[in-house]
Design a protein around this motif. Structure first.
Motif, PDB file in Angstrom:
ATOM      1  N   GLU A  32      30.705 -55.311   8.191  1.00  0.00           N
ATOM      2  CA  GLU A  32      31.979 -54.629   8.424  1.00  0.00           C
ATOM      3  C   GLU A  32      32.317 -53.835   7.163  1.00  0.00           C
ATOM      4  O   GLU A  32      32.708 -54.403   6.144  1.00  0.00           O
ATOM      5  CB  GLU A  32      33.077 -55.640   8.742  1.00  0.00           C
ATOM      6  N   ALA A  33      32.145 -52.530   7.246  1.00  0.00           N
ATOM      7  CA  ALA A  33      32.354 -51.682   6.074  1.00  0.00           C
ATOM      8  C   ALA A  33      33.842 -51.491   5.806  1.00  0.00           C
ATOM      9  O   ALA A  33      34.658 -51.378   6.729  1.00  0.00           O
ATOM     10  CB  ALA A  33      31.696 -50.325   6.276  1.00  0.00           C
ATOM     11  N   CYS A  34      34.191 -51.470   4.542  1.00  0.00           N
ATOM     12  CA  CYS A  34      35.572 -51.233   4.109  1.00  0.00           C
ATOM     13  C   CYS A  34      35.608 -49.912   3.355  1.00  0.00           C
ATOM     14  O   CYS A  34      34.925 -49.748   2.331  1.00  0.00           O
ATOM     15  CB  CYS A  34      36.046 -52.377   3.211  1.00  0.00           C
ATOM     16  N   PHE A  35      36.411 -48.975   3.831  1.00  0.00           N
ATOM     17  CA  PHE A  35      36.472 -47.636   3.242  1.00  0.00           C
ATOM     18  C   PHE A  35      37.689 -47.443   2.341  1.00  0.00           C
ATOM     19  O   PHE A  35      38.030 -46.320   1.994  1.00  0.00           O
ATOM     20  CB  PHE A  35      36.466 -46.581   4.353  1.00  0.00           C
ATOM     21  N   THR A  36      38.349 -48.536   1.988  1.00  0.00           N
ATOM     22  CA  THR A  36      39.469 -48.435   1.050  1.00  0.00           C
ATOM     23  C   THR A  36      38.956 -47.984  -0.310  1.00  0.00           C
ATOM     24  O   THR A  36      38.024 -48.571  -0.872  1.00  0.00           O
ATOM     25  CB  THR A  36      40.180 -49.786   0.912  1.00  0.00           C
ATOM     26  N   GLN A  47      35.306 -42.435  -0.413  1.00  0.00           N
ATOM     27  CA  GLN A  47      35.299 -43.449   0.645  1.00  0.00           C
ATOM     28  C   GLN A  47      33.908 -44.053   0.823  1.00  0.00           C
ATOM     29  O   GLN A  47      33.762 -45.274   0.959  1.00  0.00           O
ATOM     30  CB  GLN A  47      35.775 -42.829   1.964  1.00  0.00           C
ATOM     31  N   SER A  94      33.037 -46.178  -2.154  1.00  0.00           N
ATOM     32  CA  SER A  94      33.812 -47.422  -2.105  1.00  0.00           C
ATOM     33  C   SER A  94      33.229 -48.407  -1.106  1.00  0.00           C
ATOM     34  O   SER A  94      33.181 -49.620  -1.356  1.00  0.00           O
ATOM     35  CB  SER A  94      35.271 -47.116  -1.758  1.00  0.00           C
ATOM     36  N   ALA A  95      32.768 -47.899   0.037  1.00  0.00           N
ATOM     37  CA  ALA A  95      32.168 -48.777   1.043  1.00  0.00           C
ATOM     38  C   ALA A  95      30.919 -49.468   0.496  1.00  0.00           C
ATOM     39  O   ALA A  95      30.681 -50.659   0.757  1.00  0.00           O
ATOM     40  CB  ALA A  95      31.827 -47.973   2.295  1.00  0.00           C
ATOM     41  N   ARG A 143      38.236 -47.544  -4.012  1.00  0.00           N
ATOM     42  CA  ARG A 143      38.308 -48.384  -5.198  1.00  0.00           C
ATOM     43  C   ARG A 143      38.457 -47.518  -6.446  1.00  0.00           C
ATOM     44  O   ARG A 143      38.034 -46.366  -6.473  1.00  0.00           O
ATOM     45  CB  ARG A 143      37.049 -49.246  -5.321  1.00  0.00           C
ATOM     46  N   HIS A 175      32.122 -52.125  -2.029  1.00  0.00           N
ATOM     47  CA  HIS A 175      32.666 -53.289  -1.319  1.00  0.00           C
ATOM     48  C   HIS A 175      31.550 -54.157  -0.747  1.00  0.00           C
ATOM     49  O   HIS A 175      31.703 -55.379  -0.627  1.00  0.00           O
ATOM     50  CB  HIS A 175      33.592 -52.835  -0.188  1.00  0.00           C
ATOM     51  N   CYS A 218      29.868 -47.993  11.171  1.00  0.00           N
ATOM     52  CA  CYS A 218      31.276 -48.384  11.076  1.00  0.00           C
ATOM     53  C   CYS A 218      32.178 -47.158  10.977  1.00  0.00           C
ATOM     54  O   CYS A 218      33.276 -47.134  11.559  1.00  0.00           O
ATOM     55  CB  CYS A 218      31.485 -49.296   9.864  1.00  0.00           C
ATOM     56  N   TRP A 219      31.735 -46.151  10.250  1.00  0.00           N
ATOM     57  CA  TRP A 219      32.528 -44.925  10.144  1.00  0.00           C
ATOM     58  C   TRP A 219      32.609 -44.208  11.495  1.00  0.00           C
ATOM     59  O   TRP A 219      33.653 -43.670  11.858  1.00  0.00           O
ATOM     60  CB  TRP A 219      31.913 -44.004   9.093  1.00  0.00           C
TER      61      TRP A 219
END
Length: 665
Positions: free
Chosen positions: A565-569, A499, A502-503, A571, A506, A536-537
């Motif tokens: 804006e962090a994205c934790f999807t 995660q 990935s952040a 990858r 991203h 963000c987390w």
């Protein structure tokens, strides 16, 4: 009896340069009593078996001896009854097998062998083999490794096939005419020095497993170790390649500084710090030669004693999460600094942090112009004591304008008086090597050779996993962060490694793992971006703000709103190949008390109470004393100093024997 036969064992294996001193040391013409006083009685049973006045009683073959002789092809080639007797085992001796070597160890010298270091020796054999392949190809010698398949390059187009055919025709006339195999002396081969050889295990393995060698000099300052090296060379049938030397390692290297006398490979694996040998080593290695150095003084290099680190390596270490990679960069800085004194510079091939030590492989070149680049390759590190953010400050500046290069002083510092993220102060560490610590094309060659011939080494799986991680590291990003330390700073639960990676991906940053730490994250993202991701987390996994102190780093960091804006999807490219393939990357402890052995006594052997002392000290903070009667197991310090006034009522022991043992420890 001893005088007639002991030179027979030693004289043919000692390095010629140490003949005179060795004669004085070993007492070639001394009687039995004088030889006993020199501590050479361990060789007596071997000599007695050869005395013509004494019946020759050959001891029965042990399973270890049989297996060792079965795995060493050179042992079967021994000629003459005298040589066969020399390869026999003495009473109390044991044979330890590692790789293709079978080493005789007196039972009193257990300190000379540590099975955990097999990975170190395997990796060294693999690196020297690839180094020999590249270097000897320039000398017209082809290296042949047992079990290795021919390397075939497959072309994907007709045009490429035609070009390759022309290249093959061109190279055909330049095909190496000499073939070098393991165990054979190559006149155009490498000259290898192991400066601190102990039992000679590493040197024997070089002679048996690395092709393209002209000679191997196994040196040790101890007379008993030199005798053991000569015996093991005879036992493994590599006397034509391996020479035993009883010299001070630094003096031996200083005497071989001439351009025609230098060694192609120098291996230094001391007990503790190699600092006292580095100055001689960078002078005694040939142009473009390989220098292999091990450091086991990790307490000093990892930040527990920064002032000691500076006195030994010219750099201040910092106690931080990235301490193991910083230790690698400190030793590289020290090597480059000492080489620069003699207008030489280093090129790191491979640098690894393993178990309880670090190991570096560097090539050394000469060039007055390139030595000027040294200052711009070193950097100081500013480390925040609150949040762990770090910034590098180069020691010099190099500007290239066409064919002209301008050198100037660096500008800085890169930080203010206080950390911009948490308001805490900075520690100053270094200087350290700030350039890449690996040569990725060379590492890829070693990895391909090991993975293509896995039966060659006992630790091939671990070597493959370690080198795979090395090839995945960001080579231009010094040091790393750890996900658990970032989470600990803001007192929130920890995101998974995928995660967090990935952040970063991203957000448009590069990221990789590190072989030096399991939870490490190497990234070119600035500290501000890392803390934005953690903010963000924390919003998705909130902490109790009311419990945070206003002066804590967590309060200061979380009081600022994130700028992204962090994205934790997760990858797909966040999971590296070494992790997908479940390679052996971070091996568990192989056995109890697997760390470095104790320092050897001057007379040989180790302290018998070593294991008891380790067991006593392990987990001493966890095993808290709950009953006051247990205090009687500990000696009274005031009684030892003669100042205790409690007498028999003292809760600690007044036993003189226990106090004496405490003094000895």
């Amino acid at each position: 009896m001893l005088v007639r036969l002991f030179p027979l064992l030693i004289s043919h294996h000692l390095h010629p340069s140490c003949t005179h001193s060795a004669r004085r040391t070993f007492g070639w013409s001394l009687g039995r009593s004088a030889a006993d006083s020199l501590g050479l009685t361990s060789m007596e049973p071997l000599q007695t078996a050869q005395d013509p006045e004494t019946p020759a009683t050959k001891p029965p073959r042990t399973p270890a001896e049989s297996s060792a002789e079965g795995t060493s092809p050179a042992t079967a080639n021994t000629a003459g009854d005298q040589e066969k007797m020399l390869t026999g085992l003495l009473p109390g001796e044991t044979v330890v097998k590692e790789g293709k070597a079978a080493i005789c160890f007196p039972s009193a010298n257990e300190v000379f062998y540590n099975p955990v270091q097999e990975f170190n020796r395997d990796l060294t054999c693999a690196v020297i083999t690839e180094f020999a392949r590249d270097l000897l190809a320039q000398r017209g010698v082809k290296v042949v490794v047992p079990g290795e398949k021919e390397r075939v390059v497959v072309s994907l187009s007709d045009e490429t096939n035609e070009a390759d055919a022309q290249t093959e025709e061109k190279n055909g006339a330049e095909e190496p005419t000499v073939t070098a195999t393991v165990g054979e002396k190559c006149e155009r081969g490498l000259r290898v020095l192991e400066g601190l050889a102990a039992s000679g295990l590493r040197s024997v393995r070089f002679a048996l497993e690395v092709p393209g060698l002209q000679s191997v000099t196994a040196n040790d300052f101890s007379t008993k170790a030199a005798a053991l090296i000569a015996r093991n060379a005879q036992y493994n049938g590599v006397s034509h390649l391996l020479q035993a030397s009883c010299r001070d390692a630094s003096m031996l290297m200083y005497e071989m500084r001439g351009k025609k006398e230098r060694y192609d490979v120098i291996d230094l694996d001391p007990y503790g710090s190699p600092a006292s040998f580095l100055d001689a080593a960078v002078q005694a290695v040939s142009e473009g030669g390989l220098l292999c150095v091990t450091c086991t003084d990790m307490a000093v290099m990892a930040g527990n004693s920064g002032e000691t680190c500076y006195s030994k390596y010219g750099s201040v270490s910092i106690k931080s999460k990235y301490c193991h990679e910083m230790a690698l960069r400190i030793i590289l800085h020290s090597l480059d600094q000492r080489a620069g004194v003699y207008q030489r510079y280093i090129q790191p091939l491979l640098s690894v942090s393993v178990d309880f030590y670090i190991r570096v492989f560097v090539r050394v070149f000469t060039g007055q112009v390139k030595v000027k680049n040294s200052a711009s390759k070193q950097a100081l590190v500013y480390n925040c004591v609150g949040c762990g953010s770090f910034h590098l400050q180069r020691m010099g500046r190099r500007t290239i304008n066409g064919k002209h290069t301008k050198y100037s002083s660096a500008t800085g510092p890169p930080v203010g008086p206080e950390c911009e993220h948490c308001g805490q102060r900075h520690q100053l560490g270094g200087p350290m090597w700030a350039e890449p610590i690996h040569d990725l094309p060379f590492v890829q060659k070693v990895l391909s050779a090991v993975s293509g011939n896995p039966s060659r080494f006992g630790t091939s799986k671990r070597i493959e996993g370690m080198l795979s991680m090395v090839t995945e590291e960001l080579e231009d990003v010094p040091l790393y962060y750890t996900v658990d330390s970032l989470s600990s700073t803001v007192h929130c639960n920890t995101p998974s490694l995928l995660q967090f990676r990935s952040a970063l991906l991203h957000a448009g940053h590069r990221v990789s793992l590190s072989h030096a730490c399991k939870n490490a994250v190497k990234t070119d993202a600035p500290p501000a971006a890392l803390w934005d991701i953690m903010r963000c987390w924390e919003k998705a996994n909130p902490v109790k703000r009311e419990k945070l102190s206003e002066t804590s780093p967590a309060f200061k960091i979380l009081s600022t709103e994130p700028s992204l804006e962090a994205c934790f999807t997760v990858r797909e490219d966040a999971n590296p190949q070494s992790r997908k393939r479940h390679l052996t990357r971070f091996q568990e402890n192989p056995q109890a008390f697997w760390g470095p052995k104790a320092r050897a006594r001057s007379g040989g052997g180790i302290y018998s109470d070593l294991q008891d002392k380790r067991k006593k000290c392990q987990n001493k903070r966890k095993n808290q004393i709950t009953d006051s009667s247990q205090l009687k197991d500990f000696p009274c310090k005031k009684f030892r100093q003669g100042t205790c006034t409690y007498g028999d009522k003292c809760c600690y022991s007044h036993d003189p024997e226990r106090t004496k043992e405490e003094k000895m420890e």
